[in-house]
Design a protein around this motif. Structure first.
Motif, PDB file in Angstrom:
ATOM      1  N   ARG A  49       0.903  -0.783   0.420  1.00 38.51           N
ATOM      2  CA  ARG A  49       0.053  -0.246   0.075  1.00 38.51           C
ATOM      3  C   ARG A  49       0.702   1.546   0.441  1.00 38.51           C
ATOM      4  O   ARG A  49       1.237   1.394   0.902  1.00 38.51           O
ATOM      5  CB  ARG A  49      -0.883  -0.309   1.042  1.00 38.51           C
ATOM      6  N   LEU A  51       1.926   4.542   0.448  1.00 38.41           N
ATOM      7  CA  LEU A  51       1.106   5.762   1.186  1.00 38.41           C
ATOM      8  C   LEU A  51       2.609   7.076   1.336  1.00 38.41           C
ATOM      9  O   LEU A  51       3.858   6.695   1.092  1.00 38.41           O
ATOM     10  CB  LEU A  51       0.653   5.279   2.789  1.00 38.41           C
ATOM     11  N   ILE A  63      -1.824  10.375   2.771  1.00 39.09           N
ATOM     12  CA  ILE A  63      -2.518  10.052   1.853  1.00 39.09           C
ATOM     13  C   ILE A  63      -1.706   9.103   1.049  1.00 39.09           C
ATOM     14  O   ILE A  63      -0.643   8.480   1.193  1.00 39.09           O
ATOM     15  CB  ILE A  63      -2.054  11.508   0.714  1.00 39.09           C
ATOM     16  N   ASP A  64      -2.738   8.096   0.070  1.00 36.13           N
ATOM     17  CA  ASP A  64      -2.177   7.462  -1.022  1.00 36.13           C
ATOM     18  C   ASP A  64      -2.316   8.136  -2.290  1.00 36.13           C
ATOM     19  O   ASP A  64      -2.074   9.876  -2.625  1.00 36.13           O
ATOM     20  CB  ASP A  64      -3.511   7.195  -0.867  1.00 36.13           C
ATOM     21  N   GLN A  68      -6.212  11.330  -0.854  1.00 41.53           N
ATOM     22  CA  GLN A  68      -6.611  10.758   0.024  1.00 41.53           C
ATOM     23  C   GLN A  68      -6.302  10.746   0.835  1.00 41.53           C
ATOM     24  O   GLN A  68      -5.151   9.969   1.083  1.00 41.53           O
ATOM     25  CB  GLN A  68      -7.448   9.293  -0.652  1.00 41.53           C
ATOM     26  N   VAL A  70      -5.418   8.508   4.466  1.00 35.65           N
ATOM     27  CA  VAL A  70      -5.908   7.105   4.304  1.00 35.65           C
ATOM     28  C   VAL A  70      -5.472   7.279   5.827  1.00 35.65           C
ATOM     29  O   VAL A  70      -6.427   6.552   6.674  1.00 35.65           O
ATOM     30  CB  VAL A  70      -5.715   6.449   3.205  1.00 35.65           C
ATOM     31  N   GLU A  72      -5.474   9.408   9.416  1.00 36.40           N
ATOM     32  CA  GLU A  72      -5.645  10.748   9.664  1.00 36.40           C
ATOM     33  C   GLU A  72      -4.131  11.191  10.279  1.00 36.40           C
ATOM     34  O   GLU A  72      -3.531  10.893  11.343  1.00 36.40           O
ATOM     35  CB  GLU A  72      -5.985  11.053  10.972  1.00 36.40           C
ATOM     36  N   SER A  99       0.617   0.449   7.749  1.00 36.74           N
ATOM     37  CA  SER A  99      -0.330   1.106   6.877  1.00 36.74           C
ATOM     38  C   SER A  99      -1.318   1.012   6.909  1.00 36.74           C
ATOM     39  O   SER A  99      -2.399   2.394   6.700  1.00 36.74           O
ATOM     40  CB  SER A  99      -0.097   0.267   5.435  1.00 36.74           C
ATOM     41  N   SER A 100      -2.012   1.045   8.342  1.00 36.94           N
ATOM     42  CA  SER A 100      -3.531   1.033   8.910  1.00 36.94           C
ATOM     43  C   SER A 100      -3.256   1.820   9.722  1.00 36.94           C
ATOM     44  O   SER A 100      -4.810   2.971   9.740  1.00 36.94           O
ATOM     45  CB  SER A 100      -4.095  -0.396   9.041  1.00 36.94           C
TER      46      SER A 100
END
Length: 254
Positions: A49, A51, A63-64, A68, A70, A72, A99-100
């Motif tokens: 992912r 980022l 952000i991605d 966006q 993803v 905060e 990544s979360s």
């Protein structure tokens, strides 16, 4: 040093052997003195992912590629993802998130560096050791060497993403191919390596980007600019605003 399996011992031995060679050539530089503005804390994002760290209202998140948000902006400082972990700082201490956005290594270290092959160097007091991706201490802090020296050496040796290398003549910069032939005449005040098909160059006091033919792909308009990584580059506009642009120069964030 604590006991470690052979692959870990090999990785550590290789890293510190390189450190010793580089240190003899250029001297030590402390990690804590480095910032993202130098590029030294921002290697390529190697997670599945992709980022990008961004700042909003004095806090950092991610952000991605589309711009966006993803993760905060909740961190005091944040850097790029490497090996599925991103280095973050909170209350002056360093830790790691996944990544979360979940904190997987609490920010308790005086300083730290990016993961590589499942290990990350961390500093306790004045000494450096290594942790794994779960935050377990694999190598006790017994070293005084700063790992940013390894990264700077690697970046210098690795160069860009193609066969074009920088060349200089009479204080101007251009590019040559692997045979040593000049393919882009030295006409820039400064120039860096090609990444994602773009190289950042300085004309007068502003940075822009050229393509591999030497044509200006993104006109010089930025007092500060960084290399492209995973299709985006971070820039600072004359107003002082931070932004990400794509390889066409279009603004992706904010």
């Amino acid at each position: 040093m604590s006991s470690a399996c052979p692959p870990i011992r090999s990785a550590i031995s290789t890293a510190f052997a390189l450190l010793l060679v580089v240190c003899m050539a250029i001297g030590l530089v402390g990690c804590g003195t480095q910032d993202d503005d130098t590029g030294t804390r921002s290697p390529a994002n190697t997670t599945d992912r992709v980022l990008f760290p961004v700042e909003q209202d004095g806090r950092w998140g991610y952000i991605d590629r589309t711009g966006q948000v993803v993760i905060e902006p909740t961190f005091e400082r944040a850097w790029a993802f490497v090996d599925g972990r991103a280095l973050v700082r909170e209350s002056g201490r360093f830790g790691f998130v996944d990544s979360s956005g979940q904190v997987v290594v609490e920010p308790t270290y005086r300083d730290a560096w990016h993961f590589s092959n499942g290990l990350a160097p961390v500093q306790q007091d004045s000494l450096w050791g290594f942790i794994d991706r779960s935050g377990n201490l694999v190598v006790n802090p017994t070293f005084r060497l700063a790992p940013d020296v390894v990264e700077e050496s690697r970046r210098s040796i690795a160069g860009g993403d193609g066969d074009l290398q920088r060349t200089a003549q009479n204080g101007r910069f251009g590019y040559r191919n692997a045979s040593g032939d000049t393919v882009i005449a030295p006409r820039f005040d400064q120039a860096w390596y090609f990444r994602d098909g773009r190289a950042r160059v300085k004309v007068d006091s502003l940075w822009g980007y050229i393509d591999r033919s030497g044509s200006m792909a993104i006109e010089p308009a930025f007092p500060r600019a960084w290399d492209f990584r995973n299709g985006l580059a971070r820039v600072i506009r004359p107003s002082g605003e931070r932004a990400y642009i794509d390889t066409t120069g279009a603004t992706v964030w904010p």
